[in-house]
Motif scaffolding. Structure first.
Motif, short mmCIF file in Angstrom:
data_model
loop_
_atom_site.label_atom_id
_atom_site.label_comp_id
_atom_site.label_asym_id
_atom_site.label_seq_id
_atom_site.Cartn_x
_atom_site.Cartn_y
_atom_site.Cartn_z
N GLN A 1 49.84 28.60 31.93
CA GLN A 1 48.84 28.77 31.00
C GLN A 1 47.60 28.08 31.47
O GLN A 1 46.31 28.80 31.54
N ARG A 2 47.51 26.94 31.87
CA ARG A 2 46.37 26.37 32.47
C ARG A 2 45.77 26.87 33.82
O ARG A 2 44.65 27.10 34.11
N GLY A 3 46.84 27.46 34.59
CA GLY A 3 46.47 28.05 35.83
C GLY A 3 45.64 29.50 35.66
O GLY A 3 44.86 29.68 36.24
N LEU A 4 46.41 30.18 34.55
CA LEU A 4 45.81 31.33 34.32
C LEU A 4 44.21 31.25 33.74
O LEU A 4 43.51 32.16 33.92
N ASP A 5 44.21 30.27 32.79
CA ASP A 5 42.69 29.98 32.17
C ASP A 5 41.79 29.51 33.20
O ASP A 5 40.56 30.27 33.41
N LYS A 6 42.25 28.59 34.29
CA LYS A 6 41.37 28.45 34.99
C LYS A 6 40.83 29.60 36.21
O LYS A 6 39.71 29.67 36.54
N LEU A 7 42.01 30.22 36.52
CA LEU A 7 41.41 31.48 37.39
C LEU A 7 40.65 32.54 36.98
O LEU A 7 39.85 32.91 37.32
N LEU A 8 40.78 32.74 35.34
CA LEU A 8 40.08 33.80 35.05
C LEU A 8 38.69 33.06 34.49
O LEU A 8 37.67 34.08 34.11
N ALA A 9 38.31 31.97 34.70
CA ALA A 9 37.04 31.22 34.44
C ALA A 9 36.24 31.54 35.67
O ALA A 9 35.07 31.06 35.91
N SER A 10 36.98 31.81 36.82
CA SER A 10 36.43 31.96 38.23
C SER A 10 35.49 33.07 38.30
O SER A 10 35.75 33.96 37.94
N VAL A 11 34.27 32.82 38.76
CA VAL A 11 33.35 33.89 39.23
C VAL A 11 34.04 34.55 40.23
O VAL A 11 33.96 36.13 40.28
N GLU A 12 34.67 34.17 41.16
CA GLU A 12 35.43 34.91 42.27
C GLU A 12 36.47 35.65 42.13
O GLU A 12 36.32 36.86 42.31
N VAL A 13 37.17 35.08 40.93
CA VAL A 13 38.27 35.88 40.45
C VAL A 13 37.79 37.09 39.74
O VAL A 13 38.38 38.25 39.80
N GLU A 14 36.79 36.89 38.84
CA GLU A 14 36.33 38.22 38.01
C GLU A 14 35.83 39.16 39.10
O GLU A 14 35.76 40.52 38.89
N THR A 15 35.14 38.70 40.19
CA THR A 15 34.58 39.78 41.28
C THR A 15 35.80 40.53 41.79
O THR A 15 35.85 41.66 42.13
N LEU A 16 36.89 39.77 42.27
CA LEU A 16 38.01 40.32 42.79
C LEU A 16 38.83 41.36 41.92
O LEU A 16 39.07 42.32 42.46
N LEU A 17 38.84 40.97 40.70
CA LEU A 17 39.49 41.77 39.88
C LEU A 17 38.77 43.12 39.54
O LEU A 17 39.32 44.22 39.48
N ALA A 18 37.34 43.16 39.32
CA ALA A 18 36.34 44.16 39.51
C ALA A 18 36.75 45.23 40.75
O ALA A 18 36.71 46.31 40.42
N HIS A 19 36.79 44.28 41.72
CA HIS A 19 36.77 45.22 42.93
C HIS A 19 38.11 45.95 43.14
O HIS A 19 38.18 47.06 43.45
N TYR A 20 39.23 45.26 42.69
CA TYR A 20 40.58 45.96 42.52
C TYR A 20 40.56 47.08 41.47
O TYR A 20 41.09 48.25 41.90
N ASP A 21 39.96 46.94 40.53
CA ASP A 21 39.70 48.21 39.56
C ASP A 21 38.96 49.24 40.05
O ASP A 21 39.33 50.28 40.02
N GLN A 22 37.92 48.81 40.57
CA GLN A 22 36.64 50.06 40.84
C GLN A 22 36.79 50.36 42.27
O GLN A 22 36.92 51.74 42.32
N ILE A 23 37.42 49.73 43.27
CA ILE A 23 37.42 50.29 44.62
C ILE A 23 38.85 50.42 44.97
O ILE A 23 39.08 51.71 45.77
N ILE A 24 40.00 49.80 44.76
CA ILE A 24 41.28 49.73 45.23
C ILE A 24 42.07 50.66 44.47
O ILE A 24 42.74 51.62 45.03
N CYS A 25 42.06 50.71 43.06
CA CYS A 25 42.98 51.22 42.27
C CYS A 25 42.77 52.79 42.48
O CYS A 25 43.63 53.82 42.44
N PRO A 26 41.42 53.53 42.71
CA PRO A 26 41.23 54.94 42.70
C PRO A 26 41.89 55.41 43.86
O PRO A 26 42.45 56.45 44.13
#
Length: 478
Positions: A108-133
């Motif tokens: 739980q703490r690990g997920l909270d910390k990850l999701l608060a990271s700017v790098e993680v937000e950028t990587l998730l957006a990249h997976y969604d916008q660029i990789i998923c399609p």
């Protein structure tokens, strides 16, 4: 169409397309169902509803340009295609996920910390916008299952989140020329994903293994493999998600067994049971029609039995000859495809001859590439793929057929065409996959070094069993 133009709650629960009619969905009315209406606004689900994004509407992530650089201005969100942000995706599938029940305080703490990271937000957006399609060939704008299933699960399963972040970091790092992302960060996320995966699998013995964790394991394995390289309405969303992941693992199992049949794990009965539950998204993701999967699966299963001494040579050859005959007689025009696009016939034909080539090599690995039946299948693959323009999403399904044709093509112009098409696919998907090209060049160099009178085959499988690279065996996992 804005964020309020989402599917009605009834259609979302049933995981089907909605016509978004107001005040009630016409699809619900036509089926005699009560339309539960539309949500006022979206919020994050799962872990995101408790962490950084608590009580906030889903934000639009920074746009990532094709060069991999971020833009300070938010992207123009187009809800008529598959390019919406990761945040919107997680929110849009809120009705499809279940609350987390098994996260340890540490996770739980690990997920909270990850999701608060700017790098993680950028990587998730990249997976969604660029990789998923590029993980599925979609021509009709339908829901992308990698967004529908993987992203919400990643917000609940820390191992899957690490795997997604590792894949995204590797891809984005290559695009930007950022060695930290594609080497250090990607490897670190991958190691954490493998560690979390092992920890989760150990829970199987204790019996404390819920459906989300089970699906998380399947999804994590698929995403980790990528680092190296209509359903019955009575099914629940969780069952559909499980079937989707397992169906793709069936094909990955086939691909791994292409170089070494002994690697085959799934039995023919299990393949048929799983793929009978899969909808046509199986073909959209993997390209190969399931009827062909069944035939080549049985061929590889027989080859595995023969290599282990469980099947005598004469019986083995007779069985394989009969199965190869099935491949020759299979009619692609009588198959069901994900859409009415006639190019699916070309994809099917390319995979049919891909499996014919592999089967012929199982019968006789030494047969010269110059033999007529070998070159007929090579030409059939290249002619079929020549029908698919680079602008079509289906072109990204053709890497494996291109490789198999390249391994046996002899003319310089055919080899040049194959390299051009592989480069075209790499440029379109921006995945930077060099494995097929590298392996083909090794085969071609070996053939060029043969004496002129030597017509014996140079099997591509020879180059997947050396120690030069730990992942050479997985070149074909595209």
């Amino acid at each position: 169409m804005g964020f309020t133009d989402a599917a009605c709650l009834t259609c979302r629960k049933k995981s089907r397309r909605c016509d978004r009619a107001r005040p009630n969905c016409r699809r619900c009315i036509s089926k005699g169902l009560q339309c539960e209406g539309y949500p006022d606004k979206f919020r994050f689900c799962g872990i995101a509803s408790r962490g950084k994004w608590k009580n906030r509407e889903a934000p639009i992530p920074a746009q990532i340009t094709p060069e991999g650089s971020s833009s300070e201005n938010p992207p123009q969100v187009n809800h008529n295609n598959e390019q919406s942000g990761a945040s919107a995706t997680v929110a849009d599938t809120a009705g499809l996920t279940t609350p987390m029940q098994s996260l340890t305080p540490s996770d739980q703490r690990g997920l909270d910390k990850l999701l608060a990271s700017v790098e993680v937000e950028t990587l998730l957006a990249h997976y969604d916008q660029i990789i998923c399609p590029h993980q599925i060939a979609q021509l009709d704008g339908s829901d992308n299952p990698y967004r529908l299933y993987v992203l919400p699960l990643a917000y609940e399963q820390i191992g899957l989140l690490y795997a997604v972040l590792g894949l995204s970091a590797c891809h984005l790092g290559r695009l930007k020329g950022d060695s930290h992302l594609c080497e250090s960060a990607a490897v670190d996320y991958r190691l954490k994903a493998i560690t979390a995966l092992g920890r989760t699998i150990k829970k199987v013995g204790s019996g404390a293994f819920d459906e989300n964790e089970c699906d998380g394991v399947f999804a994590t394995i698929q995403i980790l493999l990528l680092h190296d390289l209509k359903l019955d309405q009575t099914l629940t969303v969780e069952h559909k998600r499980t079937v989707f992941f397992l169906g793709n693992l069936v094909w990955l199992d086939i691909i791994r067994a292409f170089s070494t049949p002994e690697r085959l794990c799934f039995t023919q009965d299990l393949r048929k049971r799983l793929l009978s539950l899969c909808d046509l998204r199986f073909e959209s993701v993997n390209g190969c029609p399931r009827e062909i999967v069944f035939i080549i699966g049985e061929i590889l299963e027989r080859a595995k039995a023969h290599s282990s001494g469980r099947l005598e040579a004469t019986e083995y050859e007779e069985l394989l000859q009969g199965l190869v005959l099935k491949l020759y007689h299979w009619d692609s025009s009588r198959c069901f495809y994900p859409s009415d696009d006639p190019l699916w016939l070309s994809v099917a034909e390319a995979f049919r001859h891909t499996c014919i080539l592999r089967s012929l090599r199982l019968l006789d690995a030494t047969e010269s590439a110059a033999e007529a039946r070998i070159q007929e299948s090579v030409a059939a693959i290249l002619d079929s793929l020549a029908n698919i323009p680079g602008s079509s999403a289906l072109v990204e399904l053709s890497v494996m057929p291109l490789f198999m044709a390249g391994a046996d093509c002899l003319s310089p112009h055919s080899r040049h065409y194959i390299l051009l098409r592989l480069a075209e696919i790499n440029g379109r998907s921006e995945m930077g996959i060099e494995g097929p090209k590298t392996l083909l060049e090794k085969v071609w160099r070996a053939r060029a070094q043969q004496p002129k009178h030597d017509r014996s085959n140079v099997p591509w499988m020879l180059f997947t069993h050396n120690s030069e690279s730990a992942h050479q065996d997985d070149y074909l996992i595209i």
